[in-house]
Structure formats: structure tokens, C-alpha cells
Design a protein around this motif. Structure first.
Motif, PDB file in Angstrom:
ATOM      1  N   VAL A 194     -17.827  11.547  42.972  1.00 41.29           N
ATOM      2  CA  VAL A 194     -18.617  12.708  44.170  1.00 41.29           C
ATOM      3  C   VAL A 194     -18.522  11.742  45.570  1.00 41.29           C
ATOM      4  O   VAL A 194     -19.119  11.898  45.672  1.00 41.29           O
ATOM      5  CB  VAL A 194     -19.003  13.075  42.532  1.00 41.29           C
ATOM      6  CG1 VAL A 194     -19.723  14.213  44.258  1.00 41.29           C
ATOM      7  CG2 VAL A 194     -18.907  14.492  42.162  1.00 41.29           C
ATOM      8  N   TRP A 232     -21.860  18.089  48.292  1.00 39.43           N
ATOM      9  CA  TRP A 232     -20.748  18.086  47.607  1.00 39.43           C
ATOM     10  C   TRP A 232     -21.500  17.233  46.312  1.00 39.43           C
ATOM     11  O   TRP A 232     -22.146  17.882  45.333  1.00 39.43           O
ATOM     12  CB  TRP A 232     -20.259  16.961  47.904  1.00 39.43           C
ATOM     13  CG  TRP A 232     -19.168  16.787  49.099  1.00 39.43           C
ATOM     14  CD1 TRP A 232     -19.655  16.683  50.376  1.00 39.43           C
ATOM     15  CD2 TRP A 232     -17.786  17.741  49.030  1.00 39.43           C
ATOM     16  NE1 TRP A 232     -18.169  17.269  51.540  1.00 39.43           N
ATOM     17  CE2 TRP A 232     -17.588  18.071  50.460  1.00 39.43           C
ATOM     18  CE3 TRP A 232     -17.342  18.651  48.047  1.00 39.43           C
ATOM     19  CZ2 TRP A 232     -16.085  18.569  50.717  1.00 39.43           C
ATOM     20  CZ3 TRP A 232     -16.306  19.288  47.969  1.00 39.43           C
ATOM     21  CH2 TRP A 232     -15.893  19.245  48.993  1.00 39.43           C
ATOM     22  N   TYR A 271     -23.623  19.107  42.238  1.00 45.04           N
ATOM     23  CA  TYR A 271     -22.837  18.644  41.075  1.00 45.04           C
ATOM     24  C   TYR A 271     -24.108  17.817  40.431  1.00 45.04           C
ATOM     25  O   TYR A 271     -24.487  18.133  38.890  1.00 45.04           O
ATOM     26  CB  TYR A 271     -22.505  17.366  41.703  1.00 45.04           C
ATOM     27  CG  TYR A 271     -21.981  16.179  40.800  1.00 45.04           C
ATOM     28  CD1 TYR A 271     -20.795  16.549  39.586  1.00 45.04           C
ATOM     29  CD2 TYR A 271     -22.295  14.834  40.619  1.00 45.04           C
ATOM     30  CE1 TYR A 271     -20.097  15.321  38.851  1.00 45.04           C
ATOM     31  CE2 TYR A 271     -22.051  13.880  39.479  1.00 45.04           C
ATOM     32  CZ  TYR A 271     -21.418  14.664  39.143  1.00 45.04           C
ATOM     33  OH  TYR A 271     -20.718  13.582  37.665  1.00 45.04           O
ATOM     34  N   ARG A 315     -25.462  18.116  36.381  1.00 45.14           N
ATOM     35  CA  ARG A 315     -25.487  17.184  35.880  1.00 45.14           C
ATOM     36  C   ARG A 315     -27.456  17.057  34.722  1.00 45.14           C
ATOM     37  O   ARG A 315     -27.038  16.566  34.200  1.00 45.14           O
ATOM     38  CB  ARG A 315     -25.499  15.759  37.177  1.00 45.14           C
ATOM     39  CG  ARG A 315     -25.738  14.837  35.954  1.00 45.14           C
ATOM     40  CD  ARG A 315     -25.022  13.825  36.783  1.00 45.14           C
ATOM     41  NE  ARG A 315     -24.823  11.613  36.932  1.00 45.14           N
ATOM     42  CZ  ARG A 315     -25.308  11.478  35.407  1.00 45.14           C
ATOM     43  NH1 ARG A 315     -26.873  11.545  35.153  1.00 45.14           N
ATOM     44  NH2 ARG A 315     -25.286   9.744  34.863  1.00 45.14           N
ATOM     45  N   LEU A 353     -18.851  22.625  41.662  1.00 47.90           N
ATOM     46  CA  LEU A 353     -19.541  21.735  41.639  1.00 47.90           C
ATOM     47  C   LEU A 353     -20.743  21.836  40.170  1.00 47.90           C
ATOM     48  O   LEU A 353     -20.378  20.647  40.110  1.00 47.90           O
ATOM     49  CB  LEU A 353     -19.340  21.223  43.009  1.00 47.90           C
ATOM     50  CG  LEU A 353     -18.386  21.359  44.327  1.00 47.90           C
ATOM     51  CD1 LEU A 353     -19.609  20.903  45.475  1.00 47.90           C
ATOM     52  CD2 LEU A 353     -18.156  19.399  43.807  1.00 47.90           C
ATOM     53  N   GLY A 359     -20.434  18.888  37.150  1.00 52.00           N
ATOM     54  CA  GLY A 359     -21.722  18.126  37.384  1.00 52.00           C
ATOM     55  C   GLY A 359     -22.143  18.390  36.163  1.00 52.00           C
ATOM     56  O   GLY A 359     -22.435  17.751  35.222  1.00 52.00           O
TER      57      GLY A 359
END
Length: 477
Positions: A101, A130, A134, A138, A455, A459
Motif C-alpha cells: 500500500v 490510499w 488502510y 489496520r 481499502l 487494512g
């Protein structure tokens, strides 16, 4: 993409997009703070992101020419808070997906700088598009038990969205559009009943296909919620609730793509769970590909039979040859017209400025105004990225999705231990849904209405990979 929606009498609202954006941001962050205070601050980020999904994607703020959705602004605020209260977690083990990424965002910056964009605006935009969704996904699941703790929130929000979509499918009334803020005209929306059955629901997105792809991302949260339940007696109603919600939400869009995506995800899931079924499915796919290639014209005619009659009677001239045009065949023509343009764009493509909006400002488009108008929407996310970021950017984009799926498959073996009480069924569901998304991306342009949540889900995969690495490292030493 259809024609502009012509709804019934619009309910007058004193709210503006800016006002409702700030209200929904406050609601998302407020509920996140309450959840963090009640159940632990590690849950705040995920809870806030779940609540932000209830916002219409057109509830945007315009900051320096960049449209900021509620999900984006919520992620910004809660990630700042996360850095303050859980700063040490930022340095969790790095996985291959993090690097993929990061490389994609960095290449975005390099390409746009090469096309004379400003470095500050380019960097902010690339990070926001982007990296931000993510890292929100995460860090939302980086702590032990995050999946089981957050799954009820996501399931509840998705259920509310599905209920609104079903209501819209029967009444043509979009709750977000009619009672909050009228939807903008960035995307043309279909009107009327499809197949004479239902209206095509859009929910909190701008188009039925976007809603369908959003729903395709959500089954893993329902599976996680089921796995976290300890008794079979409670799992049965949860399974019924999950199936009804996802299927109803997708069916309410009356879109073929998302329904096919659900079949693909289910097939991939079965293939992961059974070696025998994996062989059967692979053989079926191979036979299907051979038959379609042999009877391509008949296959297109079969797909056309699901279109409205007036859309099947249109003829356009492409490469000096008359061609039958329909919404389904548009995808084929897009590949024929824009595929070579991607290759001519080389390694770096044409940049963000030239490819924002439809038709994109790229060389090689048909000169016939009628053909140019009909093929202006590039209904293929991979071609979108290829035009914008070139062959390298397209490779990195495919690499991000492929790395996410591969990472999930490698995590299956230890999932039940490292993610307890959630196990490998959830991991398999994530891999299956991402695989289905990767196939559907070839039929729709990369709109942030659903791309943000794709996305975000990638993540989540990165966060789980980092969490598993931490656990296994602790066990080893």
C-alpha cells in the motif's frame, strides 16, 4: 451507468451537506468515545468507523478542492486520537501488505509530480485516498479480540443500511436523499422499476452497484460475530440474521454484478474449506471459460436479454464497424477502447488531473461524438488505475489486492489461536469477499463510495497480519 433519478416530491430540509457532515462526524466520534470509555479505548477507532458508514457518501466537505467524506474525516480525527492514546501500537510488526500500500501511494505521488502537480496537494491526496482508509482498518483491529468486539457494531450498521435499501427498493424513497440532504449529480442514477419488480436501491451511496459492492465487503463481520458466540443456540438466529441481511441488501440493488459477486464469494469460500469442492469449482471455471470463448456472441446475447429492450436496440460505430450497444456490452467496448490507451500511457500513465472525470482527458479516444459520449464512463477499475498511474501503478494496485488475499490464506492455519474467539471461517470469508471484489472491479469504475471500504477491509487484513506476527513472536520467545 443509467439515467438521472427523478424521485417524487423532495422533502424540504434545512440541512446542508456541510451541516449534516459535521453532525455525522460528531455522532461517529461521540459514539466512538463512549465505546472507548465503556469497553476500552482500543475499540474507539473501529466503532467510529462503523458508525460513519451510515452517512451518505455525498455528505462531503470541500477542502482546497478535495471532497472529504464523513468516513474520511472520522478516520482523520480518530487516528489522531489513536496516536495520542495508543502511540506505541503504531510500531507494530510491518507486513508485506503495509509495504504494498505504501508503494502504491508513493508511486501515485511520483506520477502526479511528473505531470506537474503540486507536491503538497499531491501528497495529501495520495495519502488520503490510499493510505488513510488502510491504516484506519489496520489499527482498528490491531488489539486482541478486536474482531469479536467490533463485529456487532458493523453488523448493526449494515443491518440498518440493508433495511433502508429494502424500503427504497419497494417505495423508490431513499431515506438519505429524501430526509437529510439531496444526493448530488456526480453519478447518474437509474430510475424506474427494473424487470418490473423493484426500484434499484442506492442506500447511502450514489449508485446501486456501489451499494452492492459495499455489501460484498461486509459478510466477514457477520461471520466473526457468529464465531464469537459461544452457544449453538445463539448462533442459529445469528446465521439467519446474517444471511437475510446480506442477501436482502444485495437483492435490493437489483444489480447483476453484486449478485454474481455473492455467488463468486460463496464459491471461493467453499473452495477454501474443501479440497474436493476446490477441484470441482476449478474444473467448472475452466469449462465455463472455454464455452464462453467458443460461443462469445451467444453469451453476449444472453447477457443482453437481461437488459431493457430499448437499450438493446442502440447501434454505435466503433473502428468503422457498426456494433450493437447495451449497458452490458459497454464493458467490452471500454476494454477495446481504453486498454490500448493504457499501454500507450506507459509506465507512468496520464496522471490524476487528466483522468479525473469522464471522459478522461487522454489521447486516442474515438472522434465520433456519439461513441465518445456513450463510452465516456470507464467502467473498469483496473483501467481507471492504469490510465491514471500507468502500468506500474496498475501492477501495484493488483499487487495490493493479491497480497491481501494471499496474506489471509497464509493466516488460516493459526487463526483460531491468534484471533480467538474468532477463527478461520472469518479469515476465509475475508479472502472470499476480496476475491469477489477483485472480479467485480472489472465491471465498475473505482468510486470512493465503495473503494474506501474496500481499502479499509484490506487494512483490516494488514492489522490482523501484524497482530498474528506479534502473537507468534511472543510464543516463540
Amino acid at each position: 451507468m443509467g439515467i438521472a433519478l427523478q424521485p417524487g416530491p423532495q422533502v424540504q430540509s434545512m440541512l446542508t451537506a456541510t451541516t449534516i457532515h459535521l453532525v455525522m462526524l460528531a455522532l461517529s466520534c461521540g459514539i466512538a468515545a463512549g465505546a472507548g470509555f465503556r469497553w476500552g479505548r482500543s475499540q474507539a477507532l473501529g466503532v467510529g468507523m462503523a458508525i460513519s458508514m451510515l452517512s451518505g457518501t455525498w455528505f462531503e466537505l470541500d477542502i482546497a478542492g478535495l471532497p472529504i467524506s464523513v468516513a474520511t474525516s472520522t478516520a482523520i480525527v480518530l487516528l489522531i486520537a489513536y496516536c495520542i492514546h495508543s502511540g506505541r501500537s503504531i510500531w507494530s510488526p510491518v507486513c508485506g501488505l503495509d509495504l504494498a500500500v505504501g508503494a502504491l501511494a508513493l508511486w501515485n505521488v511520483i506520477v502526479d509530480l511528473n505531470h506537474s502537480s503540486g507536491i503538497v496537494a499531491t501528497g495529501v491526496r495520495a495519502y488520503g485516498e490510499w493510505v488513510l482508509p488502510y491504516v484506519a482498518g489496520r489499527y482498528a483491529v490491531l488489539h486482541r479480540g478486536s474482531l469479536s468486539a467490533l463485529s456487532p457494531w458493523f453488523c448493526g450498521v449494515v443491518t440498518a443500511i440493508a433495511a433502508g435499501a429494502v424500503f427504497e427498493a419497494f417505495t423508490s424513497t431513499n431515506v438519505w436523499d429524501q430526509y437529510l440532504v439531496p444526493v448530488d449529480d456526480k453519478v447518474l442514477r437509474p430510475t424506474g422499476k427494473r424487470y418490473g419488480l423493484l426500484y434499484r436501491a442506492t442506500g447511502p451511496t450514489r449508485h446501486p452497484i456501489f451499494l452492492g459492492l459495499l455489501m460484498i465487503c461486509m459478510p466477514p463481520w457477520f461471520i466473526a460475530n457468529i464465531e464469537a458466540l459461544r452457544s449453538n443456540a445463539s448462533r442459529v438466529p445469528a446465521m439467519l440474521w446474517s444471511g437475510i441481511t446480506i442477501i436482502a441488501g444485495i437483492l435490493s440493488t437489483v444489480s447483476r454484478g453484486p449478485l454474481i459477486g455473492l455467488v463468486i464469494a460463496s464459491s471461493f469460500f467453499v473452495g477454501l474449506r474443501s479440497v474436493f469442492m476446490r477441484a470441482v469449482l476449478l474444473c467448472s471455471v475452466l469449462v465455463g471459460c472455454v464455452l464462453v470463448s467458443m460461443y462469445w456472441t451467444s453469451a453476449l446475447a444472453l447477457i443482453d436479454s437481461t437488459e431493457r429492450k430499448n437499450s438493446r436496440r442502440q447501434v454505435v460505430v466503433i473502428d468503422d464497424q457498426p456494433e450493437l450497444y447495451s449497458g452490458s456490452r459497454n464493458r467490452v467496448f471500454v476494454n477495446r477502447i481504453y486498454g490500448p490507451i493504457v499501454l500507450r500511457g506507459g509506465l507512468m500513465g496520464y496522471g490524476t488531473a487528466a483522468t479525473t472525470g469522464f471522459p478522461p482527458n487522454v489521447p486516442g479516444l474515438p472522434t465520433d461524438p456519439e461513441v465518445r459520449h456513450r463510452l465516456r464512463v470507464v467502467d473498469n477499475s483496473f483501467i481507471n488505475v492504469g490510465l491514471r498511474l500507468g502500468i506500474v501503478g496498475l501492477t501495484l494496485f493488483v499487487g495490493v489486492i493479491g497480497t491481501a488475499i494471499a496474506t489471509l490464506i497464509t493466516m488460516r492455519r493459526n487463526a483460531s489461536t491468534t484471533f480467538y474467539p474468532v477463527g478461520d471461517y472469518t479469515i476465509d470469508a475475508m479472502a472470499s469477499c476480496l476475491f469477489a471484489m477483485s472480479t467485480l472491479l472489472a465491471t465498475v469504475f473505482l468510486a470512493y463510495d465503495f473503494a474506501f471500504w474496500m481499502l479499509f477491509q484490506i487494512g483490516v487484513v494488514g492489522g490482523l497480519a501484524s497482530q498474528q506476527a506479534s502473537v507468534l513472536r511472543a510464543v516463540k520467545y
